[in-house]
Each structure stands twice: as structure tokens, then as C-alpha cells.
Design a protein around this motif. Sequence first.
Motif, short mmCIF file in Angstrom:
data_model
loop_
_atom_site.label_atom_id
_atom_site.label_comp_id
_atom_site.label_asym_id
_atom_site.label_seq_id
_atom_site.Cartn_x
_atom_site.Cartn_y
_atom_site.Cartn_z
N UNK A 1 0.97 -1.39 0.00
CA UNK A 1 0.04 -0.01 0.06
C UNK A 1 0.90 1.30 0.06
N UNK A 2 0.65 2.14 -0.89
CA UNK A 2 1.20 3.33 -0.90
C UNK A 2 0.10 4.42 -0.63
N UNK A 3 -0.03 4.78 0.81
CA UNK A 3 -0.83 5.71 1.35
C UNK A 3 -0.56 7.27 1.36
N UNK A 4 -0.94 8.16 0.84
CA UNK A 4 -0.54 9.44 0.71
C UNK A 4 -1.62 10.37 1.20
N UNK A 5 -1.33 11.38 2.06
CA UNK A 5 -2.38 12.66 2.45
C UNK A 5 -1.77 13.87 1.74
N UNK A 6 -2.54 14.60 1.11
CA UNK A 6 -2.29 15.83 0.41
C UNK A 6 -2.28 17.34 1.05
N UNK A 7 -2.69 17.28 2.16
CA UNK A 7 -2.76 18.48 2.97
C UNK A 7 -3.57 19.43 2.32
N UNK A 8 -4.68 19.03 1.85
CA UNK A 8 -5.85 19.89 1.17
C UNK A 8 -5.10 20.59 0.06
N UNK A 9 -3.94 20.43 -0.61
CA UNK A 9 -3.54 21.02 -1.73
C UNK A 9 -3.96 20.15 -3.03
N UNK A 10 -4.58 20.58 -4.05
CA UNK A 10 -4.87 19.99 -5.36
C UNK A 10 -3.58 19.47 -5.84
N UNK A 11 -2.50 20.38 -6.12
CA UNK A 11 -1.28 20.13 -6.90
C UNK A 11 -0.60 19.06 -6.26
N UNK A 12 -0.56 19.16 -4.96
CA UNK A 12 0.05 17.91 -4.32
C UNK A 12 -0.49 16.75 -4.45
N UNK A 13 -1.81 16.62 -4.38
CA UNK A 13 -2.55 15.39 -4.74
C UNK A 13 -2.39 14.91 -6.14
N UNK A 14 -2.39 15.69 -7.17
CA UNK A 14 -1.91 15.30 -8.53
C UNK A 14 -0.71 14.84 -8.63
N UNK A 15 0.50 15.33 -7.78
CA UNK A 15 1.74 14.76 -7.74
C UNK A 15 1.95 13.44 -7.29
N UNK A 16 1.18 13.23 -6.13
CA UNK A 16 1.13 12.26 -5.63
C UNK A 16 0.74 11.03 -6.17
N UNK A 17 -0.48 11.21 -6.83
CA UNK A 17 -1.03 10.30 -7.71
C UNK A 17 -0.25 9.75 -8.81
N UNK A 18 0.63 10.85 -9.53
CA UNK A 18 1.54 10.48 -10.74
C UNK A 18 2.68 9.59 -10.13
N UNK A 19 3.00 9.94 -8.79
CA UNK A 19 4.12 9.28 -8.21
C UNK A 19 3.84 7.54 -8.08
N UNK A 20 2.47 7.70 -7.69
CA UNK A 20 1.79 6.23 -7.28
C UNK A 20 1.84 5.37 -8.70
N UNK A 21 1.46 6.00 -9.77
CA UNK A 21 1.51 5.46 -10.94
C UNK A 21 2.94 5.17 -11.84
#
Length: 376
Positions: A86-106
Amino acid sequence: MKRKLLSVLLTGALAASMFVGCGTSTETTDTGAAGGDTATETTDDGGSTAATGTKVGVAMPTKDLQRWNQDGANMQSELEAAGYEVDLQYASNDVQTQVSQIENMINSGCNVLVVAAIEGSSLGEAMDMAAENNIPVIAYDRLIMNSDAVSYYATFDNYKVGQVQGQYIIDQLDLENTSETFTMEITAGDPGDNNAGFFYDGAMDLLKPYIEAGTLVVKSGQVDFAEVATPAWATETAQSRMETILSSNYANEDLDVCLCSNDSTALGVENALAANYKGEYPIITGQDCDIENTKNMIAGKQSMSVFKDTRTLASQVVKMVGQILSGSEVDVNDTETYDNGTGVIPSYLCEPVFADKDNYKELLIDSGYYTEDQLQ
């Protein structure tokens, strides 16, 4: 102000669903293969046992709200127990952070993505990348909008959440039979969260006839969703807005009802009332049964909260992940409601449960969701 007991309808229907959680009646739909080469073994219940190397990315919006910490922890625990990395990530309510985290997961080889979006319409780049890599996406609790990369949606029946809140108000005030007039103010959720509209619509579809008839009076005049929405579900924002409403409209008059879509906004309203209100305490609705709000229910500072057991939702999503990876049919029970702009997304809706000071022990403590010490 006269307070009525819940009607037989609400008590019976909701009490009957107290331990139902996700429904057992399901409809199935076909699914494509997951990205990457992954071997899985199908189990008797339609799930799967993960092979070594199967990786699931879980993107959560923030650690600032209690519920997302619980969602993430439950998801990670159940997925790891099923044998997945499992790769679990929280994005601190920052959209660009979440985009980057999902791209890193991929890029790191995740075979399935489970995404609770910060803003449902802001993940286009990451969703395009998932589609290009043939990686299935389960939208978790918040629907991802305007992307055909979303394979499934798992959530609670969000419209019903609002209906439960609205029906509670109707029953408590006996609006069907009263000739009295009551004041009400509305605090809705984040306009960037697709669920917020469902919560609002569910409650207001029941309450608007009473507003139009003059039985419920919103003295601030703020009724439309755009007027009552609370960006990021922020407690501080809800508190500031309610303080302004109280000083302008209720300095010398009782406020009878505060329709709050969730517990973080309800907490802001409760803080505002504690600091700026001297009248009879109003009915206050909520959602999530957060610890502080449950304490307030026990203390009589919040009337009810809609309980959404994140353990139940996590279990359903883990089952769906296994079905996707094994190429099995994926359980869904709604193929009509949730259109994300590219078409209706096959969905699994879990049942929300009604909670108040009379049933919280059975619902929250006896089930192991909280300990008694946590609510002291």
C-alpha cells in the motif's frame, strides 16, 4: 420551544439499519484488467488473494479532519491484511500535491488507485496518466468529475444522508402538524466536493416546502447552496459565518434550527453559539460522528450526527480492488445516480446510520469504533 420525539417512521426505519452498513443486495458490472502484470487468486466471496508485488495507491485529501485519518488507516490495514503493498498519501488539502502524489503512485507501479479527491474536477492530469497506463481508479467517497478514467465509485448514500438530517428536523419540530413558526440557518459543505450538493439537496428537498410555507424562516436570507457552502468544510469558516449571522439576526431572538451538513461545520456553528448566543439552544445536525461532536451530543450541544462507518466502506473497497485485479465482476448497487460528466459511474453505496445521545453507545462503543475513554 417545544421539542418532539422522533416519529415512528424515522425511529423504525433508521434503527433497523443501525448495523446494516453496506447493503448486501448487489448488481455486478464487467471491468477491464488492471495495469501491470499481476497474478491473483479468486476467493469464494468474489474477492482475491493478492500476489507478491501487487500495489495499491491510496490518495487521501488531508489529515486535518478526523474522518480522513480513519479512512486512510482502515484502508491501509485492510489492504495489507489482504496481502497488498500500500502506498498511502495525504495531500494537506492541496490539489497540486494530490496530483503529484497520484502521478508518483502510477510511476512507482501501483496496479489500482483509490482516490478521495480534494476537488472532484481538479485531477485531470493525474487521471489522464492513469488511463494511459491502463490503471483502474476507484473514486473513494468523493466522485472524481469529468474523467473517463474513473472505473468505479464507492461511497455512502449521500442524498440519504441529507434526507436523514432533514427528516430529523421535521420530526423534532412536528412540522407536519404544527402551526408554529421556527427559525433556521443552513451551513452546507465544500463546493468543490461533489458530495456536498447531494447532502444539501437531500435535506432541502424535504425542508423547502416548509420554508416556502413560512413554517421555517431563514432570517439571514441565505438559502441557496452557493450562499451557505463552506470551502474545505473548514470549522473556522463555518464559525465566522455563523457569528455574523447571529449578531445580525439573533441578538434578541431564538434560533431554532441549525442544519449543518457535517460535523466540522457543526463544530464551527457550536463554537459561534457558545461565544455569541444567549437564546434557547437550537437543534443542530451533523455527519461523521467525530469525537468532539459525539462529546457534544452527549452534552446536549449537538442533536444528532449521521454515522458513516469507514470500516464498512474500507472493507467494500478492498473487496472491489480484489475483484478488479482478479478480473471478476465488481459489486455495484447503483448504476443511475452518479454521472461525473463523462457518463454514469458504476457505484457501491453504503447505508448511512442515524446517531444521537440515545443510541451512540450501541452504535459507536459496542461496535468498537470508539472506546468509552475516547468520549470522556
